[in-house]
Design a protein around this motif. Sequence first.
Motif, PDB file in Angstrom:
ATOM      1  N   THR A  45      21.594  44.503 -15.979  1.00 35.54           N
ATOM      2  CA  THR A  45      21.358  45.908 -16.310  1.00 35.54           C
ATOM      3  C   THR A  45      22.681  46.557 -16.661  1.00 35.54           C
ATOM      4  N   ARG A  46      22.707  47.216 -17.805  1.00 33.22           N
ATOM      5  CA  ARG A  46      23.936  47.855 -18.292  1.00 33.22           C
ATOM      6  C   ARG A  46      23.708  49.333 -18.563  1.00 33.22           C
ATOM      7  N   CYS A  47      24.740  50.116 -18.312  1.00 36.76           N
ATOM      8  CA  CYS A  47      24.753  51.520 -18.708  1.00 36.76           C
ATOM      9  C   CYS A  47      25.374  51.575 -20.094  1.00 36.76           C
ATOM     10  N   GLU A  54      22.945  58.486 -23.544  1.00 39.23           N
ATOM     11  CA  GLU A  54      23.093  57.541 -22.449  1.00 39.23           C
ATOM     12  C   GLU A  54      21.789  56.770 -22.236  1.00 39.23           C
ATOM     13  N   TYR A  55      21.914  55.454 -22.017  1.00 41.63           N
ATOM     14  CA  TYR A  55      20.749  54.595 -21.793  1.00 41.63           C
ATOM     15  C   TYR A  55      21.039  53.662 -20.619  1.00 41.63           C
ATOM     16  N   THR A  56      19.990  53.230 -19.955  1.00 41.70           N
ATOM     17  CA  THR A  56      20.071  52.106 -19.037  1.00 41.70           C
ATOM     18  C   THR A  56      19.257  50.978 -19.651  1.00 41.70           C
ATOM     19  N   VAL A  57      19.925  49.882 -20.006  1.00 41.95           N
ATOM     20  CA  VAL A  57      19.258  48.773 -20.693  1.00 41.95           C
ATOM     21  C   VAL A  57      19.205  47.569 -19.774  1.00 41.95           C
ATOM     22  N   SER A  58      18.108  46.847 -19.851  1.00 44.23           N
ATOM     23  CA  SER A  58      17.919  45.688 -18.982  1.00 44.23           C
ATOM     24  C   SER A  58      17.067  44.650 -19.700  1.00 44.23           C
ATOM     25  N   GLN A  59      16.634  43.645 -18.971  1.00 41.42           N
ATOM     26  CA  GLN A  59      15.890  42.520 -19.548  1.00 41.42           C
ATOM     27  C   GLN A  59      14.760  43.005 -20.455  1.00 41.42           C
ATOM     28  N   GLY A  60      14.738  42.481 -21.676  1.00 35.01           N
ATOM     29  CA  GLY A  60      13.681  42.821 -22.615  1.00 35.01           C
ATOM     30  C   GLY A  60      14.041  43.908 -23.606  1.00 35.01           C
ATOM     31  N   ASN A  61      15.101  44.658 -23.336  1.00 30.20           N
ATOM     32  CA  ASN A  61      15.513  45.700 -24.276  1.00 30.20           C
ATOM     33  C   ASN A  61      16.175  45.084 -25.509  1.00 30.20           C
ATOM     34  N   CYS A  73      29.564  50.027 -23.129  1.00 26.53           N
ATOM     35  CA  CYS A  73      28.637  49.645 -22.049  1.00 26.53           C
ATOM     36  C   CYS A  73      29.395  49.050 -20.879  1.00 26.53           C
ATOM     37  N   VAL A  74      28.770  49.152 -19.699  1.00 30.11           N
ATOM     38  CA  VAL A  74      29.347  48.604 -18.478  1.00 30.11           C
ATOM     39  C   VAL A  74      28.203  48.157 -17.579  1.00 30.11           C
ATOM     40  N   GLN A  75      28.420  47.083 -16.830  1.00 29.58           N
ATOM     41  CA  GLN A  75      27.406  46.596 -15.919  1.00 29.58           C
ATOM     42  C   GLN A  75      27.155  47.633 -14.824  1.00 29.58           C
ATOM     43  N   CYS A  76      25.906  47.897 -14.513  1.00 28.59           N
ATOM     44  CA  CYS A  76      25.625  48.941 -13.511  1.00 28.59           C
ATOM     45  C   CYS A  76      24.688  48.460 -12.405  1.00 28.59           C
ATOM     46  N   GLY A  78      25.692  45.591 -10.421  1.00 31.03           N
ATOM     47  CA  GLY A  78      26.456  44.704  -9.560  1.00 31.03           C
ATOM     48  C   GLY A  78      26.336  43.244  -9.936  1.00 31.03           C
ATOM     49  N   GLY A  79      25.577  42.945 -10.990  1.00 28.93           N
ATOM     50  CA  GLY A  79      25.381  41.566 -11.414  1.00 28.93           C
ATOM     51  C   GLY A  79      26.148  41.255 -12.690  1.00 28.93           C
ATOM     52  N   THR A  80      25.566  40.382 -13.507  1.00 31.07           N
ATOM     53  CA  THR A  80      26.202  39.966 -14.745  1.00 31.07           C
ATOM     54  C   THR A  80      25.219  40.132 -15.907  1.00 31.07           C
ATOM     55  N   LEU A  81      25.737  40.007 -17.105  1.00 31.08           N
ATOM     56  CA  LEU A  81      24.944  40.197 -18.322  1.00 31.08           C
ATOM     57  C   LEU A  81      24.710  38.882 -19.032  1.00 31.08           C
ATOM     58  N   ASP A  82      23.457  38.642 -19.421  1.00 37.72           N
ATOM     59  CA  ASP A  82      23.099  37.567 -20.349  1.00 37.72           C
ATOM     60  C   ASP A  82      22.557  38.240 -21.603  1.00 37.72           C
ATOM     61  N   TYR A  83      23.162  37.923 -22.742  1.00 41.12           N
ATOM     62  CA  TYR A  83      22.881  38.675 -23.968  1.00 41.12           C
ATOM     63  C   TYR A  83      22.898  37.746 -25.175  1.00 41.12           C
ATOM     64  N   ARG A  84      21.976  37.978 -26.097  1.00 37.15           N
ATOM     65  CA  ARG A  84      21.976  37.295 -27.396  1.00 37.15           C
ATOM     66  C   ARG A  84      22.058  38.346 -28.486  1.00 37.15           C
ATOM     67  N   GLY A  85      22.806  38.048 -29.535  1.00 36.87           N
ATOM     68  CA  GLY A  85      22.920  39.039 -30.596  1.00 36.87           C
ATOM     69  C   GLY A  85      23.187  38.416 -31.952  1.00 36.87           C
TER      70      GLY A  85
END
Length: 276
Positions: A45-47, A54-61, A73-76, A78-85
């Motif tokens: 989950t990232r801010c 401002e958005y809160t984005v997470s799995q599926g966005n 963006c910054v992790q919000c 406490g975990g990590t980001l997995d992202y494809r682009g």
Amino acid sequence: MQKEIRTICYDDDLHLEAYRFEGIIQAFPNHFHDYYVIGFIEAGTRCLSCKNKEYTVSQGNILLFNPNDSHSCVQCDGGTLDYRGLNIPKETMLSLAEEVTGQRVLLGFSENVIKNDELNLYLRSLHQIIMDGSKEFEKEEMLLLLISLLIGQYGQSFENCIPECIEEIESACIFMSEHFAEHITLENLCNCCGLSKSALLRAFTKSKGVTPYRYLQTVRIGKAKELLEQGVTSVDAAIQTGFSDQSHFSNFFHMFIGLSPAAYRRIFKEGGRNRG
């Protein structure tokens, strides 16, 4: 600690880049790109801040960035980001839009953050076959279907995606684009656009979403990417794009792109793929 994995692939057939970030904790400061970005969050989950929203984005966005859309963006969680682009140059998008609409006109996305299961399926499948190095025309077919859906549901005139910019700010942008390799001062920008320093900073940041210095560094990084793609060394790329030293260049490049200059250069030197 989980190791960060950053994989990037340039597809010569589709003329675009595919990124995959796994276990990422790095925050990305406010910046923009001169290409389109279509990405999606697999985990974390990232801010996100984009064009002063401002958005809160997470799995599926799904994330849709037009060229020059300022974002950070910054992790919000406490975990990590997995992202494809996918990073799609404007010229490539022009060709895709022409195939889909019959008109060679640059289009833009009306939304920056969406959730769409159908698009997510196409995007993830397309991204995977690009990363797998497929040479089948299936990937071109899937890309056209993806762009068709995006244009049909979220497409609009590219001009509508560009915030209104006063003439003075555009003069400053042109000056930086033409003199990026030189030492530029705030006074240089004020002289070219006829604004005081404080007025320039306020107007520029409101118009572009980034400060003049951040805009200049982003222009320099974009030019450096082009040089690295041509096989220019990191040292020479830093010199030719106006960075004061190699460390300064490497820090900014990694901050904006998520890879070191050397790792990015290897993508094109070693046949279009790098993992690190």
